[in-house]
Design a protein around this motif. Sequence first.
Motif, PDB file in Angstrom:
ATOM      1  N   UNK A 181      -9.184 -48.819 -46.563  1.00 31.52           N
ATOM      2  CA  UNK A 181      -9.231 -47.760 -45.532  1.00 31.52           C
ATOM      3  C   UNK A 181      -7.954 -46.928 -45.470  1.00 31.52           C
ATOM      4  N   UNK A 182      -6.809 -47.581 -45.659  1.00 30.77           N
ATOM      5  CA  UNK A 182      -5.552 -46.826 -45.620  1.00 30.77           C
ATOM      6  C   UNK A 182      -5.498 -45.789 -46.733  1.00 30.77           C
ATOM      7  N   UNK A 183      -5.950 -46.156 -47.922  1.00 26.56           N
ATOM      8  CA  UNK A 183      -5.915 -45.217 -49.039  1.00 26.56           C
ATOM      9  C   UNK A 183      -6.909 -44.076 -48.820  1.00 26.56           C
ATOM     10  N   UNK A 184      -8.089 -44.405 -48.253  1.00 27.86           N
ATOM     11  CA  UNK A 184      -9.082 -43.361 -47.996  1.00 27.86           C
ATOM     12  C   UNK A 184      -8.527 -42.336 -47.002  1.00 27.86           C
ATOM     13  N   UNK A 185      -7.941 -42.833 -45.927  1.00 22.23           N
ATOM     14  CA  UNK A 185      -7.413 -41.909 -44.919  1.00 22.23           C
ATOM     15  C   UNK A 185      -6.131 -41.223 -45.394  1.00 22.23           C
ATOM     16  N   UNK A 186      -5.404 -41.843 -46.307  1.00 26.71           N
ATOM     17  CA  UNK A 186      -4.243 -41.160 -46.892  1.00 26.71           C
ATOM     18  C   UNK A 186      -4.690 -39.903 -47.624  1.00 26.71           C
ATOM     19  N   UNK A 187      -5.755 -40.020 -48.407  1.00 27.20           N
ATOM     20  CA  UNK A 187      -6.280 -38.850 -49.118  1.00 27.20           C
ATOM     21  C   UNK A 187      -6.766 -37.788 -48.140  1.00 27.20           C
ATOM     22  N   UNK A 188      -7.606 -38.203 -47.174  1.00 29.65           N
ATOM     23  CA  UNK A 188      -8.200 -37.218 -46.267  1.00 29.65           C
ATOM     24  C   UNK A 188      -7.151 -36.549 -45.393  1.00 29.65           C
ATOM     25  N   UNK A 189      -6.221 -37.326 -44.874  1.00 21.65           N
ATOM     26  CA  UNK A 189      -5.203 -36.744 -43.992  1.00 21.65           C
ATOM     27  C   UNK A 189      -4.314 -35.764 -44.742  1.00 21.65           C
ATOM     28  N   UNK A 190      -3.846 -36.175 -45.929  1.00 26.28           N
ATOM     29  CA  UNK A 190      -2.951 -35.297 -46.663  1.00 26.28           C
ATOM     30  C   UNK A 190      -3.674 -34.023 -47.105  1.00 26.28           C
ATOM     31  N   UNK A 191      -4.901 -34.177 -47.584  1.00 30.09           N
ATOM     32  CA  UNK A 191      -5.642 -33.013 -48.079  1.00 30.09           C
ATOM     33  C   UNK A 191      -5.994 -32.062 -46.931  1.00 30.09           C
ATOM     34  N   UNK A 192      -6.550 -32.597 -45.850  1.00 24.12           N
ATOM     35  CA  UNK A 192      -6.969 -31.728 -44.749  1.00 24.12           C
ATOM     36  C   UNK A 192      -5.776 -31.172 -43.989  1.00 24.12           C
ATOM     37  N   UNK A 193      -4.663 -31.881 -44.013  1.00 29.80           N
ATOM     38  CA  UNK A 193      -3.447 -31.311 -43.403  1.00 29.80           C
ATOM     39  C   UNK A 193      -3.019 -30.056 -44.175  1.00 29.80           C
ATOM     40  N   UNK A 194      -3.071 -30.136 -45.499  1.00 34.71           N
ATOM     41  CA  UNK A 194      -2.751 -28.960 -46.311  1.00 34.71           C
ATOM     42  C   UNK A 194      -3.738 -27.830 -46.041  1.00 34.71           C
ATOM     43  N   UNK A 195      -5.015 -28.168 -45.876  1.00 31.27           N
ATOM     44  CA  UNK A 195      -6.008 -27.151 -45.560  1.00 31.27           C
ATOM     45  C   UNK A 195      -5.694 -26.494 -44.214  1.00 31.27           C
ATOM     46  N   UNK A 196      -5.301 -27.293 -43.229  1.00 35.49           N
ATOM     47  CA  UNK A 196      -4.954 -26.732 -41.922  1.00 35.49           C
ATOM     48  C   UNK A 196      -3.806 -25.737 -42.037  1.00 35.49           C
ATOM     49  N   UNK A 197      -2.807 -26.076 -42.861  1.00 29.84           N
ATOM     50  CA  UNK A 197      -1.687 -25.157 -43.061  1.00 29.84           C
ATOM     51  C   UNK A 197      -2.164 -23.857 -43.701  1.00 29.84           C
ATOM     52  N   UNK A 198      -3.031 -23.987 -44.699  1.00 31.38           N
ATOM     53  CA  UNK A 198      -3.564 -22.780 -45.354  1.00 31.38           C
ATOM     54  C   UNK A 198      -4.403 -21.957 -44.378  1.00 31.38           C
ATOM     55  N   UNK A 199      -5.168 -22.650 -43.536  1.00 30.09           N
ATOM     56  CA  UNK A 199      -5.987 -21.936 -42.559  1.00 30.09           C
ATOM     57  C   UNK A 199      -5.122 -21.109 -41.615  1.00 30.09           C
ATOM     58  N   UNK A 200      -4.020 -21.659 -41.200  1.00 33.06           N
ATOM     59  CA  UNK A 200      -3.118 -20.914 -40.327  1.00 33.06           C
ATOM     60  C   UNK A 200      -2.532 -19.703 -41.042  1.00 33.06           C
ATOM     61  N   UNK A 201      -2.243 -19.856 -42.325  1.00 34.59           N
ATOM     62  CA  UNK A 201      -1.666 -18.748 -43.083  1.00 34.59           C
ATOM     63  C   UNK A 201      -2.680 -17.624 -43.319  1.00 34.59           C
ATOM     64  N   UNK A 202      -3.948 -17.984 -43.495  1.00 38.69           N
ATOM     65  CA  UNK A 202      -4.968 -16.989 -43.841  1.00 38.69           C
ATOM     66  C   UNK A 202      -5.770 -16.524 -42.623  1.00 38.69           C
ATOM     67  N   UNK A 203      -5.376 -16.922 -41.422  1.00 40.24           N
ATOM     68  CA  UNK A 203      -6.096 -16.527 -40.210  1.00 40.24           C
ATOM     69  C   UNK A 203      -7.549 -17.004 -40.254  1.00 40.24           C
ATOM     70  N   UNK A 204      -7.708 -18.244 -40.702  1.00 44.30           N
ATOM     71  CA  UNK A 204      -9.029 -18.867 -40.798  1.00 44.30           C
ATOM     72  C   UNK A 204      -9.129 -19.905 -39.692  1.00 44.30           C
ATOM     73  N   UNK A 205     -10.292 -19.992 -39.037  1.00 41.58           N
ATOM     74  CA  UNK A 205     -10.468 -20.958 -37.959  1.00 41.58           C
ATOM     75  C   UNK A 205     -11.129 -22.210 -38.520  1.00 41.58           C
ATOM     76  N   UNK A 206     -10.481 -23.352 -38.287  1.00 41.93           N
ATOM     77  CA  UNK A 206     -11.041 -24.626 -38.722  1.00 41.93           C
ATOM     78  C   UNK A 206     -12.059 -25.077 -37.694  1.00 41.93           C
ATOM     79  N   UNK A 207     -13.323 -25.193 -38.134  1.00 43.03           N
ATOM     80  CA  UNK A 207     -14.350 -25.638 -37.222  1.00 43.03           C
ATOM     81  C   UNK A 207     -14.309 -27.157 -37.053  1.00 43.03           C
ATOM     82  N   UNK A 208     -14.007 -27.875 -38.135  1.00 41.51           N
ATOM     83  CA  UNK A 208     -13.920 -29.324 -38.046  1.00 41.51           C
ATOM     84  C   UNK A 208     -14.183 -29.963 -39.389  1.00 41.51           C
ATOM     85  N   UNK A 209     -14.319 -31.276 -39.366  1.00 41.00           N
ATOM     86  CA  UNK A 209     -14.619 -32.042 -40.577  1.00 41.00           C
ATOM     87  C   UNK A 209     -15.768 -32.987 -40.278  1.00 41.00           C
TER      88      UNK A 209
END
Length: 866
Positions: A649-677
Amino acid sequence: MSSEEKKLHNTTTASAMEDGDVQIISSASSTSETNNSSNKSTSRESISTSSTGILRMRRKSSRASSGGSGDHPPMSNAESGRSASSPVDDDHPEKQNRKVCMLRGAMIVTLLTATVAVATLVYLYVTRDEERNFQTQYQDSVSKVAEAFQYGIDTKHDAASTFSTIYTSIYGNIVQEVENQKPVWPNATLPFFAEKAKDLLKISNGRALSFNPIITQDVNRLEWEAHATESAWLPGDKSLIVPPPDLTWPNNRTVSFGIYSRDADRNVVYDPGFAPGSRYEDVLVPVWQIHPIKTNEKAVMFNLHSEKNRQRALDDMLEYEVPTLTAILQLVQDSETRPSSILFFPVFDNFETPEDFPVFDNVGMPLVNGTNVVGSISIVFSWDTLLQRILPNYIKGMICVLQSSTGQVYSYSVSGNDVTFLGEGDKHDPKYDKYKEVVQATLGNTAEQIGQVDYLITYTLVMYPSQTFENEYVTNRAGIYTAGVVLIFLCTSALFLLYDYLVEDRQQKTARFARQSANIVDAMFPAGFRERLYKSHQNNNNNSGSKANSRRSSDNDEATIKASNRTNGENRSRSQSPSRRRSSTMGRKIVTLQIDKFMKGTRSAPKDHIPTNYSNGDDDKPIADLFLDTSIMFADIVGFTKWSTERSPNEVFTLLERLFWEFDELAAQHNVFKLGTIGDCYIAVTGIPNPIEDHASLLTQFSFAAREKVREVCAQLDAEGLDTLKLDMRFGIHSGAITAGILRGTKSRFELFGDTINTASRMESTSVGGKIQVSAETAELIKLDRRGKWLVKRDGMITAKGKGELQTYWAEPNPVGSRVSFSDEAIDHLPDDDFNKLESQESDRYYQHEYDKQEEKEGFSADEKV
């Protein structure tokens, strides 16, 4: 908190001037565009921002980023209200905060002033007390050393005087005459010399005690040498009679050799009986009886008058008939430097008797009353013994400088019972010159007998303290006490500040909790809906009387906003280019609702609080809007299900957290609204809550960046051992209208509804790992944004569940050799005439395309067109 939410809280709230809706600008770029659009009055700003509007937006964005516009941002309603309002009254929080800060500062200054004052007084008092103690201990030590120094000289003087009296009492001329015997001088040898000498030597703390007869070269030398040979057994050492067979010259010499001395080369020679430079050149003073004899046996028969250092003291003794001291000597027994001297005390042939009491011989004849020096008692001592066992052990570092009248200077350090030789010369620290103390050594009543005689060798002891001595009394105690006082005040100040901090922290926690609650709402709901929630919450706290007024105000506000929307719509219809008619053709109409009551169900509530009708007005109406121009993106990790079953579980959430955190940063840069996961699926949308002209292109650009970020993160995690290189992500994008709102309940959520979402999900599910699939509607919008070079038509049709066969496109970044397009900088530097011409051409091409498309869709015939 996501980057979008951080930007939301760090940027300024402003009023949207064009359509009258209350909005929160969620990024710096949005604020800049709003400010610039509200301040520019050029003709091209009235042109539609559909396909050719991209040119205008790029031109405005470039100018805003380069600071080309010199206009100031428009003042918000809140700011203008503040500037127009009356001065801040006494109860205003800002003024109260200033008063609290001033009081806090005054308290701190008072504490600091008291700390400095008390610490200074303590430091001065302790420092002066230590200085007084230091001077008192030093003066006490000076008294002890001076007393002990003179006492050591006196004990040696008294011991020598006592032994001299012994010789005179036994061998004096008067005694001999009384007994009808001839005078024995200088042939006097005292039996049991060692037994008589050892106690006196111990009392005087000397190193050797000896009797030395006065011999005249041409008068009694040979007679005395014969007497010495006959009495050689009396000094107490057999080697003086018969030398050991293993000794060689000069160590095997005996008493029979006679009086000896050393030549210039320190060789043993028979003394010539002449002392050049002496006031008594033909006088010899040989060592005869000495204690201890051991280690001093070779000194027997040595002529003391033959050495310059001893010669002067002997001459003074013979001339003035008083005890004298030699200059400082280095004894042959000492391997290291140890300053020493010899005390010579005269031995007289008679006792001096008073004239009133004459002495008679055995036949009644008066004896002659007179004295002559016929010998000397010598005590050898070292000067450091006079300074031992004087001071208590807590006294350390007393500097004593021994000075002789011959110019010799030696220094000692006295610490308790120990004496350390510092070396030749004055070794005291000059900074202690003001503490100089001097004591003059005296030999009995010599000065009273002969007065002040410059020729006699005298000694002076000069005393000083040292840094070591001072450190024993002048310590860091003053600093410690001062630090203690400062620490007490600091602790008091710290307690005060801690109390102040706790009070402030409690207030901050309350404010932080409110901000966190707001952040949760911000993360769950778009900006436009947040404004309604905040206003609804405010209205919900009003009493029943104010609620009616609030409702009327809300109705007026809604009417005003609707009127403003109609006015702005008419103005936009008149001022914008035909490209804006695309939104009109699609029937775009954003319904703006003013909600006066906070949403039901944000906290757990009884069922009877769930709204069942809307008879109470807008208070219980759902919070929802229709958004006609939006784009939805679904992104799913290919291979995640199988990979996750093999990982912890730790490895699964490590992937998801790191990847979606990067997506959140990109969303803020591109004025994109994150609806959710949803699991490993990431959902994002553009065009909500604020309309965006190029929402399709913007979301596609975000997908490009997200795809690159997936590969980057997977490579990093694979290097960490998570085996993620085999994973990839597929993207699907569709554009259209959606319904968005807050679905109330025990856990309220922001939800999207509509066929657009289903189609976007089908675009993702039918895509391929590492690919971005867009629908025909999205592709059309991308083309209208002059980014058709991104699109590659997919071979064949896809079959989507519930949709049938669809033609889709792959979206890829600009390939090499793509069609030429104007860069932002080039567009920004176009002359106004050329820019308007370019914009007009693009508008004409677009509207011709839209017109043909509409004809084909509706199937109008030529007659019908007419």
